[in-house]
Design a protein around this motif. Structure first.
Motif, PDB file in Angstrom:
ATOM      1  N   PHE A 531      54.053 102.202 -15.502  1.00  0.00           N
ATOM      2  CA  PHE A 531      54.162 100.123 -15.718  1.00  0.00           C
ATOM      3  C   PHE A 531      55.251  99.919 -16.021  1.00  0.00           C
ATOM      4  N   LYS A 532      56.823 100.536 -16.394  1.00  0.00           N
ATOM      5  CA  LYS A 532      58.007 100.075 -16.389  1.00  0.00           C
ATOM      6  C   LYS A 532      57.804  99.094 -14.776  1.00  0.00           C
ATOM      7  N   LEU A 533      57.937  99.542 -13.496  1.00  0.00           N
ATOM      8  CA  LEU A 533      57.354  99.291 -12.107  1.00  0.00           C
ATOM      9  C   LEU A 533      57.189  98.355 -12.119  1.00  0.00           C
ATOM     10  N   GLY A 534      55.298  97.719 -12.675  1.00  0.00           N
ATOM     11  CA  GLY A 534      55.341  96.781 -12.856  1.00  0.00           C
ATOM     12  C   GLY A 534      55.317  95.873 -13.952  1.00  0.00           C
ATOM     13  N   HIS A 535      56.812  96.051 -15.026  1.00  0.00           N
ATOM     14  CA  HIS A 535      57.479  95.622 -16.041  1.00  0.00           C
ATOM     15  C   HIS A 535      58.171  94.638 -14.827  1.00  0.00           C
ATOM     16  N   TYR A 536      59.213  95.369 -14.190  1.00  0.00           N
ATOM     17  CA  TYR A 536      59.875  94.436 -13.697  1.00  0.00           C
ATOM     18  C   TYR A 536      59.136  94.067 -12.197  1.00  0.00           C
ATOM     19  N   MET A 537      58.728  94.420 -11.482  1.00  0.00           N
ATOM     20  CA  MET A 537      58.376  93.719 -10.956  1.00  0.00           C
ATOM     21  C   MET A 537      57.312  92.486 -10.748  1.00  0.00           C
ATOM     22  N   LYS A 538      57.078  91.952 -12.256  1.00  0.00           N
ATOM     23  CA  LYS A 538      56.030  90.811 -12.854  1.00  0.00           C
ATOM     24  C   LYS A 538      54.595  90.781 -12.773  1.00  0.00           C
ATOM     25  N   ILE A 539      54.181  92.838 -12.937  1.00  0.00           N
ATOM     26  CA  ILE A 539      52.655  91.797 -12.433  1.00  0.00           C
ATOM     27  C   ILE A 539      52.556  91.944 -14.210  1.00  0.00           C
ATOM     28  N   PRO A 540      51.115  91.653 -13.845  1.00  0.00           N
ATOM     29  CA  PRO A 540      50.366  91.340 -15.148  1.00  0.00           C
ATOM     30  C   PRO A 540      49.597  92.695 -15.677  1.00  0.00           C
ATOM     31  N   PRO A 541      50.270  93.040 -17.087  1.00  0.00           N
ATOM     32  CA  PRO A 541      50.519  94.331 -17.649  1.00  0.00           C
ATOM     33  C   PRO A 541      48.278  94.578 -17.567  1.00  0.00           C
ATOM     34  N   ARG A 542      47.327  93.979 -17.532  1.00  0.00           N
ATOM     35  CA  ARG A 542      46.336  93.903 -17.702  1.00  0.00           C
ATOM     36  C   ARG A 542      45.589  94.796 -16.369  1.00  0.00           C
ATOM     37  N   SER A 543      46.392  93.784 -15.114  1.00  0.00           N
ATOM     38  CA  SER A 543      45.856  94.036 -13.386  1.00  0.00           C
ATOM     39  C   SER A 543      46.226  95.491 -13.195  1.00  0.00           C
ATOM     40  N   MET A 544      48.112  96.024 -14.415  1.00  0.00           N
ATOM     41  CA  MET A 544      47.758  97.357 -14.106  1.00  0.00           C
ATOM     42  C   MET A 544      46.849  98.767 -14.355  1.00  0.00           C
ATOM     43  N   PHE A 545      47.197  98.136 -15.861  1.00  0.00           N
ATOM     44  CA  PHE A 545      45.887  98.862 -15.964  1.00  0.00           C
ATOM     45  C   PHE A 545      44.970  99.372 -15.326  1.00  0.00           C
ATOM     46  N   ILE A 546      44.221  98.155 -15.158  1.00  0.00           N
ATOM     47  CA  ILE A 546      42.572  98.153 -14.068  1.00  0.00           C
ATOM     48  C   ILE A 546      42.840  99.154 -12.944  1.00  0.00           C
ATOM     49  N   VAL A 547      44.224  98.829 -12.571  1.00  0.00           N
ATOM     50  CA  VAL A 547      44.423  99.554 -11.315  1.00  0.00           C
ATOM     51  C   VAL A 547      44.315 101.107 -11.071  1.00  0.00           C
ATOM     52  N   GLN A 548      45.910 101.246 -12.103  1.00  0.00           N
ATOM     53  CA  GLN A 548      45.698 102.627 -12.522  1.00  0.00           C
ATOM     54  C   GLN A 548      44.490 103.500 -12.679  1.00  0.00           C
ATOM     55  N   LEU A 549      43.441 102.868 -13.500  1.00  0.00           N
ATOM     56  CA  LEU A 549      42.199 103.357 -13.670  1.00  0.00           C
ATOM     57  C   LEU A 549      41.361 103.526 -12.991  1.00  0.00           C
ATOM     58  N   VAL A 550      40.814 103.075 -12.109  1.00  0.00           N
ATOM     59  CA  VAL A 550      40.030 102.519 -11.151  1.00  0.00           C
ATOM     60  C   VAL A 550      40.553 103.532  -9.949  1.00  0.00           C
ATOM     61  N   ALA A 551      42.087 104.110  -9.852  1.00  0.00           N
ATOM     62  CA  ALA A 551      42.956 104.712  -8.850  1.00  0.00           C
ATOM     63  C   ALA A 551      42.795 105.767  -9.567  1.00  0.00           C
ATOM     64  N   THR A 552      42.917 105.960 -10.564  1.00  0.00           N
ATOM     65  CA  THR A 552      42.762 107.325 -10.961  1.00  0.00           C
ATOM     66  C   THR A 552      41.748 108.590 -11.039  1.00  0.00           C
ATOM     67  N   VAL A 553      40.347 107.926 -11.252  1.00  0.00           N
ATOM     68  CA  VAL A 553      39.404 107.672 -10.654  1.00  0.00           C
ATOM     69  C   VAL A 553      38.645 107.911 -10.024  1.00  0.00           C
ATOM     70  N   VAL A 554      38.978 107.082  -8.737  1.00  0.00           N
ATOM     71  CA  VAL A 554      39.200 106.836  -6.993  1.00  0.00           C
ATOM     72  C   VAL A 554      39.835 108.514  -6.642  1.00  0.00           C
ATOM     73  N   ALA A 555      40.350 108.251  -7.023  1.00  0.00           N
ATOM     74  CA  ALA A 555      41.546 109.831  -6.721  1.00  0.00           C
ATOM     75  C   ALA A 555      41.358 111.011  -6.917  1.00  0.00           C
ATOM     76  N   SER A 556      40.776 111.643  -7.873  1.00  0.00           N
ATOM     77  CA  SER A 556      40.304 112.155  -8.445  1.00  0.00           C
ATOM     78  C   SER A 556      38.651 112.693  -7.958  1.00  0.00           C
ATOM     79  N   THR A 557      38.352 111.451  -7.536  1.00  0.00           N
ATOM     80  CA  THR A 557      36.667 111.817  -6.892  1.00  0.00           C
ATOM     81  C   THR A 557      37.257 112.546  -5.606  1.00  0.00           C
TER      82      THR A 557
END
Length: 754
Positions: A531-557
């Motif tokens: 989230f701090k990386l996204g903060h520095y790179m000016k990524i919309p926080p909601r986009s960061m959340f969605i990507v992290q959540l989906v990526a976590t589920v996919v990687a775990s699977t």
């Protein structure tokens, strides 16, 4: 694909350098971040109109996540592990993204009655898309700690495990951290004083990749350099990976003294001191310790210093003075033993039905013995935890406390520094209830995984709650330390100790408690750091959340699927005694995890590290670790002109051998030599070349080796296509006697009796 999560808040002045606060316009300061490194590295500009969650982001991001999760999980079962970092995907996806921007159709599609529209190609490939793709890749590369539980149950204990329980375990241990991340993001992300130094490396690399290169005559682009090194690495790895595995570890001392146990202990790079041992294989260099090209020289020096002190001073003294009956057992092993020097027969003390310890059988059999090397590693793990606390308190205590007080003050300011103002001005924050929903659902499924399925995981409901409480308690203080000093204290030792005393004799309860307590905290800080990386790179926080959540589920699977597939398809996987000669499927990391489950779970710390056991002396390392940083801190204060004193990092020295026993002497030597050459000699003599090519060289070597390794498996090993048996085909260093005991009267097959 664009969506509502990418859209900036409606603002008439979104392109003006001013902010409206309390009805008054205030000019945005050029840069008011209090940390100099951040001011020098992070841009203070932002274009909130750039599309972020595009089709390119989803396609390349999910592809990177899946590939890295599969490759890293696949290689974790092999003798020479290989970890491919997200840097490889970060570099490869840049030209792919630009190619998609040039070739995909630009037609827009709208949805009737809404303002929402999407396109396969919304414009040029931009840096924000690239950041999110790298977040996808980084999540995939991180692996899933809980898969080791599945492996030890099915491959080592040879017991059944419900596939649904295993799947829930892998998902919930990764997702619980979202709850803690949501609670503490205000302090650990929004505050300018929580600056997360490791993110500045990523920011620098993104800028280097996206800024136009000013090439001099004779220079080539970074991507062309990547392709050349990738091709060479890819082609070369067929030699150590298939044709001639023995060159991964060359221990020539064993070739000279073929019948001497002592000489082979001294010379073996895999089972001994590794004097003169080396490897001609990139996975030998980077497989267990990561790429040395990405580690600064001062860290390499401390790390290698800790390794040298342990392996060449401390361990020989303990072994050759026969401390703890050391000579009854192999010099370098993580196996467990009984009092006769033979492998501990765990089936003799386990109740088959309840899968817990049979105390009568244990008392009638033997106490648990370890090699002195493995026992000392546990002692050092005790010491490293307390050394970290002491070191941070002495060297960084005033700084961290000051940062924390300023952070509390800064978070009361609606806008904080320039980066916080830009983020709050242009983008909607993530609602707290999103984190709470993920936390509640994850906890509910975790509780079901523990209490359901005939309680196969053994962890009771109170154990899960206690593990979560430990993770919650430590997330903020450890997060403050990591965000300011780049050090993360692990909770694995504390969690093993706590549940080992509270609930002894239950191996799966122990490892499950450790995973829920340690990994949920670690995952929380991983999420916050991103989230701090996204903060520095000016990524919309909601986009960061969605990507992290989906990526976590996919990687775990993917990690779960890869683990389950290999365990059920590779015959005798992880069983070295039954595997064919030269088989790479030895599971070095999971073997250590298995032995830890015996030590902390079946036997328990009360029967190991107290007067009831063999190793109460290891508890002195708690005190040693706590006091060790004090003299170096005192000397650095007394002699401030001697700057090298400040470079001595005691926690790093203590934790240098934490990769043992999976990593061997040959891995440490190869890693250190390559690291010194590139990050000392080349860095000092050819800094311009180093700045342009060092990290790209690392990524290309990782990627080429990994892809060839996977191809070798599917093309040859999976189809039982093998070469004629010959000396170089053995996946060893040809030092068989290095595993022999040297105590008098101990009889082991294949070893001389002294």
């Amino acid at each position: 694909m664009t969506s509502v999560f990418d859209e900036p808040k409606p603002s008439d002045d979104s392109h003006e350098s001013k902010i409206v606060i309390n009805g008054e316009e205030e000019k945005e300061e050029e840069n008011d971040n209090p940390i100099e490194e951040v001011r020098l590295t992070v841009p203070i500009t932002d274009d909130p109109t750039l599309p972020v969650l595009t089709f390119r982001t989803w396609f390349l991001g999910l592809l990177s996540c899946i590939l890295l999760a599969f490759v890293n999980q696949f290689f974790s079962f092999r003798s020479n592990q290989l970890w491919v970092s997200s840097v490889a995907a970060q570099i490869v996806t840049l030209p792919l993204g630009k190619l998609m921007a040039k070739t995909l159709p630009t037609k827009k599609f709208g949805f009737p009655g809404t303002n929402w529209s999407w396109s396969l190609n919304p414009g040029p490939f931009n840096m924000k898309e690239h950041v999110l793709i790298t977040i996808f890749a980084n999540t995939g590369a991180g692996g899933v700690y809980a898969t080791s539980i599945i492996t030890i149950v099915k491959a080592f204990y040879n017991r059944q495990l419900n596939v649904a329980a295993a799947m829930l375990l892998t998902q919930t241990t990764q997702l619980l951290g979202y709850g803690w991340a949501g609670m503490f993001r205000k302090f650990l992300v929004d505050s300018p004083y929580m600056w997360w130094p490791s993110n500045l490396v990523q920011v620098s690399l993104f800028r280097a990749l996206h800024e136009k290169e000013d090439l001099q005559k004779g220079q080539q682009t970074r991507f062309r350099f990547f392709l050349i090194v990738f091709g060479v690495s890819f082609a070369y790895y067929i030699i150590p990976g298939y044709l001639f595995p023995s060159i991964s570890t060359i221990s020539f001392v064993c070739w000279i003294w073929k019948s001497s146990v002592t000489a082979q202990i001294v010379g073996s790079g895999l089972k001994g001191l590794g004097i003169g041992s080396f490897g001609l294989d990139w996975s030998t260099v980077a497989g267990f310790l990561g790429s040395p090209l990405a580690v600064p020289f001062f860290a390499i020096a401390n790390f290698f210093g800790g390794f040298f002190i342990f392996l060449y001073i401390v361990l020989p003294i303990f072994y050759w003075t026969n401390a703890y009956d050391a000579q009854k057992f192999p010099f370098y092993t993580s196996h467990t033993f009984d009092q006769t020097g033979h492998t501990y027969n765990i089936t003799r003390i386990l109740n088959e039905k309840n899968f817990d310890i049979n105390l009568d059988a244990y008392n009638g059999y033997s106490k648990l013995y370890l090699s002195v090397m493995f026992a000392l590693l546990y002692g050092l793990s005790f010491g490293s935890l307390f050394a970290t606390i002491s070191h941070v308190a002495l060297y960084d205590g005033k700084f961290i406390w000051g940062m924390w007080k300023k952070a509390k003050t800064a978070t009361k300011d609606k806008y904080g520094d320039v980066h916080s103002r830009l983020m709050k001005k242009n983008y909607q924050s993530v609602p707290q209830w999103w984190f709470i929903v993920v936390l509640v659902i994850s906890f509910a499924f975790a509780l079901y995984a523990c209490e359901g399925f005939d309680k196969q995981l053994q962890l009771p409901w109170w154990g899960l709650i206690l593990a979560c409480a430990i993770a919650l308690f430590f997330t903020l203080p450890i997060g403050v330390i990591q965000a300011t000093t780049n050090q993360q204290m692990g909770l694995n030792v504390i969690t093993e100790l706590i549940i080992g005393y509270l609930y002894p004799g239950k191996p799966l309860a122990n490892v499950a408690f450790k995973t829920y307590g340690y990994i949920s905290m670690s995952q929380a800080l991983y999420f916050v750091g991103d989230f701090k990386l996204g903060h520095y790179m000016k990524i919309p926080p909601r986009s960061m959340f969605i990507v992290q959540l989906v990526a976590t589920v996919v990687a775990s699977t993917v990690c779960f699927g890869t683990t389950w597939w290999l365990i059920t398809s590779v015959e005798n996987i992880c069983n070295v005694d039954l595997l064919p000669v030269g088989s790479p499927w030895t599971c070095p990391g999971d073997e250590v995890f298995y032995n830890a489950s015996i030590i902390w779970g079946v036997i328990g710390p009360g029967r190991m590290f107290t007067k009831e056991g063999i190793y109460p002396g290891m508890n002195w390392f708690f005190l040693i670790g706590l006091l060790a940083p004090v003299p170096f801190w005192y000397l650095s204060k007394k002699f401030p002109e001697k700057k090298w004193l400040k470079q001595i990092h005691v926690p790093l020295i203590f934790s240098a051998v934490s990769a043992m026993p999976q990593a061997k002497a040959v891995h440490y030597w190869s890693w250190a030599i390559v690291g010194v050459v590139f990050n000392y000699y080349i860095f000092r003599r050819f800094k311009t070349w180093w700045a342009r090519h060092n990290y790209i060289l690392s990524a290309a070597l990782d990627a080429g080796t990994a892809i060839m390794g996977v191809l070798i498996f599917f093309a040859f090993q999976n189809n039982d296509i093998s070469l004629p048996d010959w000396w170089g085909l053995e996946n060893s260093d040809h030092c068989p006697l290095a595993s022999c005991p040297t105590a008098k009267g101990v009889v082991v097959e294949g070893c001389p009796v002294f």
